[in-house]
Design a protein around this motif. Structure first.
Motif, PDB file in Angstrom:
ATOM      1  N   ILE A   1       0.628  -1.075   0.136  1.00  0.00           N
ATOM      2  CA  ILE A   1       0.092   0.007  -0.165  1.00  0.00           C
ATOM      3  C   ILE A   1       0.932   1.156   0.429  1.00  0.00           C
ATOM      4  O   ILE A   1       1.522   1.567   0.653  1.00  0.00           O
ATOM      5  N   ALA A   2       0.316   2.011  -0.751  1.00  0.00           N
ATOM      6  CA  ALA A   2       1.416   3.194  -0.957  1.00  0.00           C
ATOM      7  C   ALA A   2       0.309   4.477  -0.208  1.00  0.00           C
ATOM      8  O   ALA A   2      -1.136   4.541  -0.407  1.00  0.00           O
ATOM      9  N   VAL A   3       0.711   6.084   0.202  1.00  0.00           N
ATOM     10  CA  VAL A   3       0.048   6.152   1.068  1.00  0.00           C
ATOM     11  C   VAL A   3       0.656   7.831   0.216  1.00  0.00           C
ATOM     12  O   VAL A   3       1.918   8.262   1.199  1.00  0.00           O
ATOM     13  N   ARG A   4       0.156   8.109  -0.317  1.00  0.00           N
ATOM     14  CA  ARG A   4       0.805   9.883  -1.091  1.00  0.00           C
ATOM     15  C   ARG A   4       0.602  10.269  -1.849  1.00  0.00           C
ATOM     16  O   ARG A   4      -0.419  10.432  -1.981  1.00  0.00           O
ATOM     17  N   PRO A   5       1.416  11.907  -1.756  1.00  0.00           N
ATOM     18  CA  PRO A   5       0.643  12.850  -2.201  1.00  0.00           C
ATOM     19  C   PRO A   5       0.804  13.036  -3.503  1.00  0.00           C
ATOM     20  O   PRO A   5       2.122  12.525  -3.490  1.00  0.00           O
ATOM     21  N   ALA A   6       0.328  13.193  -3.793  1.00  0.00           N
ATOM     22  CA  ALA A   6       0.354  12.782  -5.418  1.00  0.00           C
ATOM     23  C   ALA A   6      -0.925  13.715  -6.307  1.00  0.00           C
ATOM     24  O   ALA A   6      -1.966  14.101  -5.811  1.00  0.00           O
ATOM     25  N   THR A   7      -0.983  14.180  -7.818  1.00  0.00           N
ATOM     26  CA  THR A   7      -1.880  15.342  -8.373  1.00  0.00           C
ATOM     27  C   THR A   7      -3.122  13.644  -8.989  1.00  0.00           C
ATOM     28  O   THR A   7      -3.668  13.770  -9.261  1.00  0.00           O
ATOM     29  N   ASP A   8      -1.997  12.339  -8.869  1.00  0.00           N
ATOM     30  CA  ASP A   8      -2.885  11.495 -10.076  1.00  0.00           C
ATOM     31  C   ASP A   8      -2.228   9.824 -10.113  1.00  0.00           C
ATOM     32  O   ASP A   8      -1.241  10.257  -9.260  1.00  0.00           O
ATOM     33  N   LEU A   9      -2.559   8.998  -9.415  1.00  0.00           N
ATOM     34  CA  LEU A   9      -2.098   7.744  -9.898  1.00  0.00           C
ATOM     35  C   LEU A   9      -1.661   7.198 -11.211  1.00  0.00           C
ATOM     36  O   LEU A   9      -2.459   7.702 -12.424  1.00  0.00           O
ATOM     37  N   PRO A  10      -0.441   6.463 -11.405  1.00  0.00           N
ATOM     38  CA  PRO A  10      -0.368   5.868 -12.104  1.00  0.00           C
ATOM     39  C   PRO A  10      -1.059   4.865 -13.145  1.00  0.00           C
ATOM     40  O   PRO A  10      -1.935   4.236 -11.639  1.00  0.00           O
ATOM     41  N   ASP A  11      -1.180   4.287 -13.725  1.00  0.00           N
ATOM     42  CA  ASP A  11      -2.574   3.672 -14.551  1.00  0.00           C
ATOM     43  C   ASP A  11      -2.405   2.052 -13.684  1.00  0.00           C
ATOM     44  O   ASP A  11      -3.739   1.858 -14.150  1.00  0.00           O
ATOM     45  N   ASP A  12      -0.615   1.659 -13.015  1.00  0.00           N
ATOM     46  CA  ASP A  12      -0.874   0.332 -12.618  1.00  0.00           C
ATOM     47  C   ASP A  12      -1.235   0.426 -10.994  1.00  0.00           C
ATOM     48  O   ASP A  12      -1.791  -0.635 -10.887  1.00  0.00           O
TER      49      ASP A  12
ATOM     50  N   ASP B   1      -1.077  28.620  -2.694  1.00  0.00           N
ATOM     51  CA  ASP B   1      -2.241  27.797  -2.582  1.00  0.00           C
ATOM     52  C   ASP B   1      -1.549  25.946  -2.762  1.00  0.00           C
ATOM     53  O   ASP B   1      -1.740  25.802  -4.232  1.00  0.00           O
ATOM     54  N   LEU B   2      -0.194  25.311  -2.809  1.00  0.00           N
ATOM     55  CA  LEU B   2      -0.062  24.397  -3.535  1.00  0.00           C
ATOM     56  C   LEU B   2      -0.750  23.245  -2.679  1.00  0.00           C
ATOM     57  O   LEU B   2       0.117  21.721  -3.026  1.00  0.00           O
ATOM     58  N   ALA B   3      -1.688  22.874  -2.551  1.00  0.00           N
ATOM     59  CA  ALA B   3      -2.275  21.337  -1.760  1.00  0.00           C
ATOM     60  C   ALA B   3      -2.604  20.584  -2.910  1.00  0.00           C
ATOM     61  O   ALA B   3      -2.128  20.714  -4.019  1.00  0.00           O
ATOM     62  N   VAL B   4      -2.267  19.345  -2.637  1.00  0.00           N
ATOM     63  CA  VAL B   4      -1.892  18.155  -3.458  1.00  0.00           C
ATOM     64  C   VAL B   4      -2.568  17.081  -2.134  1.00  0.00           C
ATOM     65  O   VAL B   4      -3.090  17.280  -1.058  1.00  0.00           O
ATOM     66  N   ASP B   5      -3.449  16.240  -3.237  1.00  0.00           N
ATOM     67  CA  ASP B   5      -4.491  15.120  -2.539  1.00  0.00           C
ATOM     68  C   ASP B   5      -3.669  13.818  -2.444  1.00  0.00           C
ATOM     69  O   ASP B   5      -2.526  13.987  -2.371  1.00  0.00           O
ATOM     70  N   ILE B   6      -3.878  13.276  -1.104  1.00  0.00           N
ATOM     71  CA  ILE B   6      -2.907  12.366  -0.617  1.00  0.00           C
ATOM     72  C   ILE B   6      -4.725  10.992  -1.024  1.00  0.00           C
ATOM     73  O   ILE B   6      -5.154  10.968  -0.411  1.00  0.00           O
ATOM     74  N   TRP B   7      -3.401  10.559  -1.660  1.00  0.00           N
ATOM     75  CA  TRP B   7      -3.992   9.148  -1.912  1.00  0.00           C
ATOM     76  C   TRP B   7      -3.706   7.878  -1.092  1.00  0.00           C
ATOM     77  O   TRP B   7      -2.476   7.782  -0.837  1.00  0.00           O
ATOM     78  N   VAL B   8      -4.257   6.800  -1.082  1.00  0.00           N
ATOM     79  CA  VAL B   8      -3.926   5.598  -0.091  1.00  0.00           C
ATOM     80  C   VAL B   8      -4.389   4.614  -1.779  1.00  0.00           C
ATOM     81  O   VAL B   8      -5.453   3.824  -2.055  1.00  0.00           O
ATOM     82  N   ALA B   9      -3.889   4.042  -1.908  1.00  0.00           N
ATOM     83  CA  ALA B   9      -3.712   2.824  -3.253  1.00  0.00           C
ATOM     84  C   ALA B   9      -2.669   1.998  -3.203  1.00  0.00           C
ATOM     85  O   ALA B   9      -1.630   1.872  -2.473  1.00  0.00           O
TER      86      ALA B   9
END
Length: 290
Positions: A143-154, A246-254
């Motif tokens: 599992i990755a918990v990452r600030p990112a604008t989007d997720l890789p396709d995989d 404002d440089l906010a970024v989503d936190i993904w759990v993937a």
């Protein structure tokens, strides 16, 4: 196919794979007569004989090979359903490797993992602190918990919260010097903004960790941009308004798509997402504003 037919087909498959009624009976833990009765019942229901009965045992004629292979596929499917159902009801247990940034590992995820352990004492979480993106496809982590604008396709995952950034300096210290970012953080939104906005002559030190950047700021070396909660919860620091946008970024759990539905990984990912969502206001912070 009715349930009764599948029950009979189990006996047919056992005889086909074992080669004799006696061996099939031992495998299924029933008596010899039961195997004979259930095979006969299935043959009666389909209107044909499935075996050549010889002195050496029961042989599958070539014309029936496809039937037996289809029975194997049914058996595998039924077993898969059973495993999936057991997984949904089993207590959360086993090892799960979670990777995240240093600031989230140190200040956010450790207490969450501790609470998971209270609820699921057989769960073992390895928390891997790294600001580089580990390759979940190579099973560096589950599992990755990452600030990112989007997720890789995989990867598949959910946005749990939004990470806001603030600008901080040592309390009572008026400085125009800056702490820059290096390594993977130099490629982050805030790292790119610093490099594009702040002259290199004003950057007195760099760090590949927001935690280290905070420590540089706390000892008076300069202004440091960092996750807002990291600075706001440190009494050594003052927030600086009106400079950082404002440089906010989503936190993904993937997770990698191939691991997403493994029961323990899916369960931990869901619980991490819920726990981070409960801290959404803290993680968002006061936000910058130029």
């Amino acid at each position: 196919m009715t349930r009764a037919n599948w029950d009979d087909l189990r006996f047919v498959l056992a005889v086909a794979e074992e080669g004799s009624v006696s061996a099939a009976a031992r495998r299924l833990r029933v008596n010899h007569a039961t195997v004979l009765r259930r095979v006969a019942a299935y043959e009666d229901s389909v209107g044909t004989s499935l075996f050549d009965k010889t002195v050496r045992g029961y042989a599958v004629p070539s014309a029936m090979d496809r039937v037996i292979e289809a029975a194997r596929e049914v058996d595998r499917a039924v077993q898969a359903v059973g495993r999936a159902l057991r997984g949904t009801h089993a207590p959360l247990a086993g090892e799960v490797r979670v990777t995240s940034t240093d600031s989230l590992c140190h200040c956010v995820l450790a207490p969450i993992v501790a609470r998971l352990r209270i609820v699921s004492p057989e769960l073992q979480v390895e928390l891997m602190c790294s600001n580089r993106h580990l390759d979940l496809g190579r099973t560096d982590a589950d599992i990755a918990v990452r600030p990112a604008t989007d997720l890789p396709d995989d990867l598949v995952g959910e946005v749990a919260a939004v990470l806001g950034f603030g600008l901080y300096r040592a309390r009572g210290v008026d400085t125009g010097d800056w702490i820059g970012l290096s390594g993977p953080l130099a490629r982050s939104r805030v790292g790119r903004w610093i490099d594009a906005t702040v002259g290199s002559g004003r950057i007195v030190a760099r760090a590949d960790s927001f935690v280290v950047a905070r420590e540089f700021a706390a000892v008076g070396m300069g202004l440091a941009a960092m996750p807002d909660f990291l600075g706001a919860e440190d009494t050594r620091l003052d927030r600086v308004e009106g400079i950082l946008p404002d440089l906010a970024v989503d936190i993904w759990v993937a997770s990698h798509a191939d691991l997403a539905h493994v029961p323990r990984i899916a369960a931990v990912r869901r619980q991490l997402t819920e726990a981070l969502a409960a801290q959404a206001e803290r993680l968002r912070g006061g936000m910058g504003g130029a």
